[in-house]
Write an enzyme that holds these catalytic residues in place. Structure first.
Site, PDB file in Angstrom:
ATOM      1  CG  HIS A  37      43.314 -34.220 -39.822  1.00 26.57           C
ATOM      2  ND1 HIS A  37      43.081 -33.304 -40.819  1.00 26.57           N
ATOM      3  CD2 HIS A  37      43.779 -35.336 -40.429  1.00 26.57           C
ATOM      4  CE1 HIS A  37      43.375 -33.841 -41.996  1.00 26.57           C
ATOM      5  NE2 HIS A  37      43.808 -35.082 -41.789  1.00 26.57           N
ATOM      6  CG  HIS A  48      44.782 -29.634 -43.392  1.00 26.10           C
ATOM      7  ND1 HIS A  48      43.681 -29.547 -44.197  1.00 26.10           N
ATOM      8  CD2 HIS A  48      44.357 -30.236 -42.245  1.00 26.10           C
ATOM      9  CE1 HIS A  48      42.630 -30.063 -43.564  1.00 26.10           C
ATOM     10  NE2 HIS A  48      43.008 -30.491 -42.388  1.00 26.10           N
ATOM     11  CD  GLU A  80      39.575 -34.132 -37.195  1.00 28.42           C
ATOM     12  OE1 GLU A  80      40.216 -33.168 -36.716  1.00 28.42           O
ATOM     13  OE2 GLU A  80      39.192 -34.182 -38.376  1.00 28.42           O
ATOM     14  CD  GLU A 140      43.586 -29.497 -39.064  1.00 28.83           C
ATOM     15  OE1 GLU A 140      42.790 -28.786 -39.710  1.00 28.83           O
ATOM     16  OE2 GLU A 140      43.594 -30.736 -39.119  1.00 28.83           O
TER      17      GLU A 140
HETATM   18 ZN   LIG Z   1      42.141 -31.374 -40.656  1.00 28.47          ZN
END
Ligand SMILES: [Zn+2]
Length: 263
Positions: A78, A9, A144, A23
């Site tokens: 992430h 992102h 993640e 995030e």
């Molecule tokens: Zn993400």
């Protein structure tokens, strides 16, 4: 080893959010810590970051850049979200890959190292058809790191010591998977570190840090894994002159003896 390091992102795309955390910022912070650890401690690693600021960058731009650069490994960082209803760590390789593929073998090693340090529920090793896993021509993995909208995970994510541990876990995995050569401390300078205790629980290490801080001694926690056991070490200074380190050590010793007598 050429590592394409991709904080997910950025810019107009915040990614997941929770309890005031975005995030995109967490991903960048963890990626920078990985970059720092790798650059300072290993010789044969070349890193290209997909972004090193709060920048909008498409998935295509990222995969194209990694492909054109000829990266050996694509690592995308992430955090997850699921309306506060899930927690833990998981990682991904592309769905088309077998469990015995080279990518899966790299992932096995890296996964093992990350879960040793991240203090998260382990949701396991997964596969998905994500763009950065599919459109990249090199081995690619996406991690993640906790659920940003889960209260417990969020508390960890907000803690910079945790983010440092998570970065260290990724680095330990990369170093093992790619046989990275550790830099020798031969800058002509020996550094003397004063270790004021080693603990098996972070709470105990934090108590020690708090005590030392109250006595005016700057200290912080570093983690080290020995035979699968994580130790939390309290470092109270680093000195290039041995006498200064010894003086600090004496100072710390007196305080701790005093503490033991008075508590
Ligand atoms: Zn993400």
């Amino acid at each position: 080893m050429k590592l394409y390091l991709d904080p997910g992102h950025g810019g107009t795309d915040s990614g997941a959010t929770g309890y005031g955390l975005l995030e995109k910022n967490v991903n960048l912070d963890i990626a920078r810590r990985i970059q720092n650890l790798l650059t300072h401690n290993f010789e044969n690693v070349d890193i290209l970051m997909s972004r090193n600021s709060d920048e909008t960058k498409s998935l295509n731009a990222r995969s194209n850049e990694a492909n054109a650069w000829g990266a050996d490994f694509y690592l995308s960082i992430h955090c997850n979200a699921y309306n506060g209803n899930a927690q833990g760590y998981e990682d991904y390789i592309h769905s088309s890959l077998s469990d015995s593929s080279q990518t899966a073998q790299y992932r096995d090693i890296i996964h093992e190292e990350i879960i040793q340090l991240n203090r998260l529920v382990n949701r396991g090793k997964k596969k998905a058809n994500f763009h950065v896993l599919r459109e990249t021509t090199m081995h690619a993995m996406l991690t993640e790191n906790g659920f940003i909208d889960h209260p417990e995970d969020n508390k960890l994510i907000a803690d910079e010591n945790w983010r440092q541990d998570v970065a260290q876990g990724h680095v330990n995995g990369l170093a093992k998977a790619f046989n990275l050569k550790r830099k020798e401390q031969d800058s002509g300078e020996t550094i003397y570190k004063v270790i004021a205790g080693a603990f098996q629980t972070r709470d105990n290490a934090e108590n020690r840090v708090e005590y030392l801080q109250n006595q005016g001694i700057d200290s912080f926690i570093t983690t080290v894994t020995i035979s699968g056991t994580t130790w939390y070490r309290v470092q109270a200074g680093a000195f290039s002159i041995r006498e200064n380190a010894e003086a600090r050590l004496e100072e710390v010793k007196k305080m701790l003896v005093f503490k033991m007598l008075t508590s």
